[in-house]
Every structure is written in C-alpha cells, then in structure tokens.
Design a protein around this motif. Structure first.
Motif, short mmCIF file in Angstrom:
data_model
loop_
_atom_site.label_atom_id
_atom_site.label_comp_id
_atom_site.label_asym_id
_atom_site.label_seq_id
_atom_site.Cartn_x
_atom_site.Cartn_y
_atom_site.Cartn_z
N MET A 1 38.97 -58.06 36.43
CA MET A 1 40.27 -58.06 37.06
C MET A 1 40.07 -58.18 38.57
O MET A 1 39.24 -57.50 39.16
CB MET A 1 41.04 -56.79 36.71
N ASP A 2 40.88 -59.01 39.19
CA ASP A 2 40.70 -59.30 40.62
C ASP A 2 41.77 -58.67 41.51
O ASP A 2 41.97 -59.12 42.63
CB ASP A 2 40.64 -60.81 40.84
N PHE A 3 42.41 -57.60 41.04
CA PHE A 3 43.51 -57.02 41.81
C PHE A 3 43.07 -56.55 43.20
O PHE A 3 43.70 -56.88 44.21
CB PHE A 3 44.18 -55.86 41.07
N ILE A 4 42.00 -55.78 43.29
CA ILE A 4 41.61 -55.22 44.58
C ILE A 4 41.23 -56.33 45.57
O ILE A 4 41.53 -56.24 46.76
CB ILE A 4 40.50 -54.15 44.44
N GLU A 5 40.62 -57.39 45.08
CA GLU A 5 40.26 -58.51 45.95
C GLU A 5 41.51 -59.22 46.47
O GLU A 5 41.59 -59.57 47.65
CB GLU A 5 39.37 -59.52 45.21
N ARG A 6 42.50 -59.42 45.58
CA ARG A 6 43.75 -60.08 46.01
C ARG A 6 44.52 -59.21 47.00
O ARG A 6 45.09 -59.70 47.96
CB ARG A 6 44.63 -60.39 44.80
N LEU A 7 44.52 -57.89 46.76
CA LEU A 7 45.18 -56.97 47.68
C LEU A 7 44.50 -57.01 49.05
O LEU A 7 45.16 -57.08 50.09
CB LEU A 7 45.18 -55.55 47.12
N ASN A 8 43.19 -56.98 49.05
CA ASN A 8 42.44 -57.03 50.30
C ASN A 8 42.71 -58.33 51.05
O ASN A 8 42.95 -58.31 52.27
CB ASN A 8 40.94 -56.87 50.02
N ASN A 9 42.69 -59.46 50.35
CA ASN A 9 42.98 -60.75 50.99
C ASN A 9 44.39 -60.77 51.56
O ASN A 9 44.62 -61.31 52.64
CB ASN A 9 42.82 -61.90 49.99
N SER A 10 45.34 -60.19 50.82
CA SER A 10 46.72 -60.16 51.28
C SER A 10 46.84 -59.35 52.57
O SER A 10 47.50 -59.78 53.53
CB SER A 10 47.61 -59.56 50.19
N VAL A 11 46.20 -58.19 52.62
CA VAL A 11 46.25 -57.36 53.84
C VAL A 11 45.59 -58.09 55.01
O VAL A 11 46.09 -58.06 56.13
CB VAL A 11 45.59 -55.99 53.58
N ASN A 12 44.51 -58.80 54.75
CA ASN A 12 43.84 -59.53 55.82
C ASN A 12 44.65 -60.72 56.33
O ASN A 12 44.35 -61.27 57.39
CB ASN A 12 42.45 -59.99 55.37
N SER A 13 45.71 -61.09 55.62
CA SER A 13 46.58 -62.17 56.09
C SER A 13 47.63 -61.67 57.09
O SER A 13 48.37 -62.48 57.66
CB SER A 13 47.29 -62.84 54.90
N ILE A 14 47.70 -60.37 57.31
CA ILE A 14 48.66 -59.80 58.25
C ILE A 14 48.34 -60.31 59.66
O ILE A 14 47.21 -60.18 60.14
CB ILE A 14 48.63 -58.26 58.24
N LYS A 15 49.34 -60.90 60.28
CA LYS A 15 49.16 -61.41 61.63
C LYS A 15 48.88 -60.25 62.59
O LYS A 15 49.51 -59.21 62.51
CB LYS A 15 50.43 -62.16 62.07
N ASP A 16 47.94 -60.45 63.47
CA ASP A 16 47.58 -59.48 64.52
C ASP A 16 46.95 -58.19 63.99
O ASP A 16 46.95 -57.18 64.70
CB ASP A 16 48.80 -59.12 65.39
N LEU A 17 46.43 -58.20 62.78
CA LEU A 17 45.67 -57.04 62.30
C LEU A 17 44.38 -56.99 63.12
O LEU A 17 43.60 -57.94 63.09
CB LEU A 17 45.37 -57.16 60.81
#
Length: 133
Positions: A1-17
């Motif tokens: 299952m790739d949930f944690i990877e997708r969540l991590n990628n999603s958070v890293n897409s936040i502008k100005d993180l």
C-alpha cells in the motif's frame, strides 16, 4: 500500500514549505518527517478483502528555530484539514479523510538547542487486496 508515500508527496507539494518532508525518523540536523504510529485499526472488513481502516501518523519537525517549526507545521495542519483527495499510485487504497488529532505542539528540546514539535493525525482509508480496485 502506498498511502504514506502519497501523503508525503502531497505535503511536499505545499507551496513555500521551508523544509522537505521525508519518511522516517528525525535526523541529527534540522528535519521534517512523517512516520506511522501504533493504534490503527480495521473498522470494517468485507468478504472480498476490502477493509475500511483508520491509521495513525505523526509529522515531526526538529530545528533550532521555533518560529520556523511553528510556521511549517501550521501550514501542514491547515493543508491537511482541507485535503479532500489523495490518489493511490498502485490502486491499493481510496482516501476518505484525515483528522488532526493533535494540533502542532512542542515535544522536547535537546542538549544542542534543537526543538521538536509534532502533529498527530488519523487517516481514514479503504484498502483493497493486492491487485487494487
């Protein structure tokens, strides 16, 4: 299952993180991480192998700059509260929702002057047997 990877990628897409989030534990230097916590559970299991589950995760950030940590974690927390979709790359899960179980809070300060702050979340997902939906 790739949930944690997708969540991590999603958070890293936040502008100005200001710091890139990685999977695993905090490093010896400034870092932002995501890792699973104990206590997840299957809420409902079906005969075809599909399961409705809740899974616990934690974001932790370590830095000597408390303001930088607070800004980063509040941005993540606000992002997660608005997150409505998260796509599996391998068809192993369907996203339902994320609940923030603890807003950003300070956990500790170490001998080198690093502060550690955390956010705890519970993700509600439906998982599919190997082979996906």
């Amino acid at each position: 299952m790739d949930f944690i990877e997708r969540l991590n990628n999603s958070v890293n897409s936040i502008k100005d993180l200001p710091v890139k989030c990685v999977l695993g534990y905090l490093k010896s230097t400034e870092s932002l991480v995501l890792y699973p916590l104990p206590g997840g559970k299957v809420e409902q299991a079906f005969f075809d192998g599909i399961k409705d589950q809740t899974l616990n995760y934690e974001f932790a950030m370590k830095s000597t700059d408390q303001e930088r940590i607070q800004k980063s974690l509040w941005v993540i927390q606000n992002y997660l509260e608005e997150l409505e979709s998260l796509e599996s790359g391998d068809g192993s899960f369907e996203f339902r929702e994320i609940e923030i179980t603890n807003k950003p809070y300070i956990n500790s300060e170490d001998e080198q002057g690093f502060y550690i702050f955390q956010i705890d979340i519970t993700a509600s997902i439906t998982t599919f047997p190997k082979g996906g939906k």
